[in-house]
Enzyme design. Structure first.
Site, PDB file in Angstrom:
ATOM      1  N   TYR A  10      98.255  20.182  57.939  1.00 51.39           N
ATOM      2  CA  TYR A  10      96.910  19.749  58.330  1.00 51.39           C
ATOM      3  C   TYR A  10      96.945  18.318  58.879  1.00 51.39           C
ATOM      4  O   TYR A  10      96.422  18.041  59.973  1.00 51.39           O
ATOM      5  CB  TYR A  10      95.977  19.829  57.126  1.00 51.39           C
ATOM      6  CG  TYR A  10      94.602  19.265  57.365  1.00 51.39           C
ATOM      7  CD1 TYR A  10      93.735  19.844  58.285  1.00 51.39           C
ATOM      8  CD2 TYR A  10      94.171  18.137  56.666  1.00 51.39           C
ATOM      9  CE1 TYR A  10      92.465  19.315  58.514  1.00 51.39           C
ATOM     10  CE2 TYR A  10      92.907  17.606  56.879  1.00 51.39           C
ATOM     11  CZ  TYR A  10      92.058  18.199  57.803  1.00 51.39           C
ATOM     12  OH  TYR A  10      90.810  17.671  58.021  1.00 51.39           O
TER      13      TYR A  10
ATOM     14  N   LYS B 239      96.230  17.222  62.823  1.00 51.73           N
ATOM     15  CA  LYS B 239      95.090  16.355  63.118  1.00 51.73           C
ATOM     16  C   LYS B 239      95.554  15.079  63.836  1.00 51.73           C
ATOM     17  O   LYS B 239      94.877  14.588  64.743  1.00 51.73           O
ATOM     18  CB  LYS B 239      94.336  15.995  61.841  1.00 51.73           C
ATOM     19  CG  LYS B 239      93.556  17.158  61.233  1.00 51.73           C
ATOM     20  CD  LYS B 239      92.446  17.666  62.149  1.00 51.73           C
ATOM     21  CE  LYS B 239      91.265  16.713  62.179  1.00 51.73           C
ATOM     22  NZ  LYS B 239      90.149  17.249  63.027  1.00 51.73           N
TER      23      LYS B 239
END
Length: 285
Positions: free
Chosen positions: A126, A130
């Site tokens: 994640y 990002k």
């Protein structure tokens, strides 16, 4: 201005919609995947061109941190490639992009609040995707504003506050991690900050935003129960090692908000004040 909001059915997207009617004489296009697939570059380009979009606020993302570890391709598509597509499309019109990012771009080994110039060092799928989205957005659109936030909650969707209220009302005891430190962010307050940036004019660059203060998940839970009037559930502190998860969580992810406060004259609420406001809404609606 014509402004595109992606991920309008999420926590932040819903909070943005509540503020739109009182935020300038702008036209907002609130979209989710059924209205606009942000993984389709051609569809984005067509939408931005036909609607004459002047600015985009990208609230859409793959946010299931643990599921991301086994869904790398989808997570990369939504968190890294989609922001690039949005940035490319809006750059053609000389518009701006506000890309929402995360404290997970850091590994959490600091002991003082992270500033925007600290070198990112993500330790999860994640976080890495990002960060890739940040880099791509800034490379493709000269008027990109990155806003990193943390521990997001609201009256909408599924989030930690709602979960702890539900568990507190249905369980006699709970164990909550006490050795991960950060700051909650009420999505309403983040939406207010975004609207301030739109109204005052986008100042490209990376910014940090959360509520004020510092707290652990354990202390946050205790506060949620106290404010919500939950007295029958015993909350005990847990070490991270006692609650293993597929994705690594930062042990310390406090964000320094000085830059965004100075840039837009923001008065950011203390986390407990915002938590009280959110719980009051939840209990009266």
């Amino acid at each position: 201005m014509n402004i595109l909001i992606t991920g309008c059915n999420g926590q932040l997207g819903n909070e943005m919609q509540l503020l739109e009617s009182s935020n300038g004489a702008y036209t907002y296009y609130n979209t989710d995947v059924a209205d606009l697939d942000i993984t389709d570059a051609a569809a984005i380009d067509k939408f931005v061109t036909e609607k004459q979009i002047d600015g985009i606020v990208n609230c859409a993302a793959f946010t299931a941190v643990d599921k991301a570890e086994s869904n790398v391709e989808l997570c990369t598509l939504l968190n890294a490639k989609a922001p690039a597509y949005l940035a490319e499309a809006i750059e053609k019109r000389g518009g701006f992009l506000i890309q929402i990012s995360t404290d997970y771009v850091f590994d959490g080994t600091h002991h003082t609040p992270y500033v925007e110039t600290d070198t990112p060092c993500p330790d999860s799928v994640y976080g890495r995707t990002k960060l890739a989205g940040e880099t791509a957005a800034m490379a493709k659109c000269s008027r990109t504003m990155i806003i990193r936030t943390a521990w997001l909650y609201s009256t909408f969707g599924n989030n930690f506050v709602k979960t702890m209220m539900r568990l507190g009302q249905t369980k006699d005891s709970l164990g909550v991690i006490f050795d991960q430190i950060g700051t909650p962010t009420y999505a309403h307050d983040l939406a207010v900050a975004i609207m301030a940036a739109i109204n005052q004019g986008i100042k490209p660059g990376i910014y940090h935003f959360s509520n004020e203060g510092v707290i652990s998940w354990y202390d946050f839970t205790k506060a949620i129960h106290r404010i919500a009037g939950i007295t029958t559930c015993k909350v005990s502190p847990l070490h991270t090692a006692e609650y293993p998860t597929p994705a690594h969580r930062p042990h310390y992810s406090v964000l320094d908000k000085t830059k965004i406060k100075q840039a837009y004259g923001l008065d950011i609420p203390y986390w407990e004040e915002s938590l009280e406001a959110c719980i009051q809404k939840l209990q009266t609606t």
